[in-house]
Design an enzyme around this catalytic site. Structure first.
Site, PDB file in Angstrom:
ATOM      1  N   ASN A 205       0.812  -1.223   0.000  1.00 36.56           N
ATOM      2  CA  ASN A 205       0.000   0.000   0.000  1.00 36.56           C
ATOM      3  C   ASN A 205       0.844   1.270   0.000  1.00 36.56           C
ATOM      4  O   ASN A 205       0.426   2.320   0.491  1.00 36.56           O
ATOM      5  CB  ASN A 205      -0.959   0.011   1.203  1.00 36.56           C
ATOM      6  CG  ASN A 205      -1.879  -1.183   1.194  1.00 36.56           C
ATOM      7  OD1 ASN A 205      -2.406  -1.572   0.155  1.00 36.56           O
ATOM      8  ND2 ASN A 205      -2.064  -1.804   2.356  1.00 36.56           N
ATOM      9  N   ARG A 206       2.021   1.164  -0.565  1.00 45.41           N
ATOM     10  CA  ARG A 206       2.950   2.299  -0.692  1.00 45.41           C
ATOM     11  C   ARG A 206       3.379   2.858   0.656  1.00 45.41           C
ATOM     12  O   ARG A 206       3.884   3.984   0.730  1.00 45.41           O
ATOM     13  CB  ARG A 206       2.323   3.415  -1.531  1.00 45.41           C
ATOM     14  CG  ARG A 206       2.485   3.340  -3.058  1.00 45.41           C
ATOM     15  CD  ARG A 206       2.852   2.028  -3.596  1.00 45.41           C
ATOM     16  NE  ARG A 206       3.177   2.066  -5.030  1.00 45.41           N
ATOM     17  CZ  ARG A 206       3.151   0.989  -5.796  1.00 45.41           C
ATOM     18  NH1 ARG A 206       2.784  -0.173  -5.298  1.00 45.41           N
ATOM     19  NH2 ARG A 206       3.490   1.064  -7.055  1.00 45.41           N
TER      20      ARG A 206
END
Length: 227
Positions: A205-206
């Site tokens: 999710n970065r």
């Protein structure tokens, strides 16, 4: 030959970085003197063990006399407490840039391992004795190629480049038995003396891990950065 095909939609490309596996990178992983060196050497060794292609390849950025940046991939040829070393023709684009603006950044993109290390700082030339020792360790063909190439300068054709290589081989010989190839005056090393070293580790999710070491007048500071 012209290659044709459908356009690639780069906006749709996605990579889901792993959320497990390695322990999360923490600021206290940076230990030693200087503080970045132990972890860098460990990650480099792990990239070698994982058979990452060209694990010592790094993207080096320089700035020309007009302030325009340029990047290219080169090979790191030494790492120690003093910094990161690469070699080149001093008349090349990067050589001329560094003469005008002796600062650079370098990124080791170990994409297959979802890791990067970014280094930036002042740049100095490697001393002549150290350069000569590295020069003599290179394969003879690489030394002949360096003699033949006026790096970054235009040339009329591939055939003309091959002719220059043939001339260098006739002059110095193709075998080590033919004697040494003198170190050219215009060829040598640059050392990036790190002021900033950042370690990056991919996460889901970065929410990547970023830990940055910064050298100050009082020593090194370490901080976790938001991705």
């Amino acid at each position: 030959m012209r290659v044709t095909g459908e356009a690639v939609d780069v906006s749709a490309m996605r990579v889901g970085y792993r959320s497990g596996g390695d322990d999360d990178l923490e600021p206290d992983w940076l230990t030693g003197e200087p503080i970045w060196l132990d972890l860098f050497e460990r990650w480099l060794a792990e990239a070698v063990a994982a058979q990452v292609p060209e694990p010592n390849a790094m993207v080096v950025a320089t700035v020309d006399p007009d302030g325009a940046p340029a990047t290219r991939t080169v090979l790191c040829k030494a790492v120690d407490a003093r910094g990161i070393v690469f070699y080149t023709n001093f008349g090349s684009d990067k050589g001329r840039h560094l003469d005008a603006n002796p600062v650079a950044s370098a990124t080791f993109p170990w994409v297959a391992m979802e890791r990067q290390v970014h280094v930036r700082g002042a740049v100095v030339r490697v001393d002549r004795d150290e350069t000569a020792a590295y020069w003599d360790s290179r394969p003879r063909g690489s030394r002949l190629g360096a003699v033949a190439s006026d790096q970054s300068r235009p040339i009329e054709s591939r055939e003309a480049l091959a002719q220059r290589a043939d001339e260098a081989e006739r002059r110095f010989g193709a075998s080590e038995d033919d004697g040494p190839i003198p170190l050219p005056d215009g060829w040598g090393g640059f050392r990036i003396e790190p002021r900033v070293v950042e370690f990056w580790q991919g996460r889901a999710n970065r929410l990547h891990n970023r830990v940055r070491a910064t050298r100050t007048d009082d020593g090194w500071t370490v901080a976790r950065l938001q991705p």
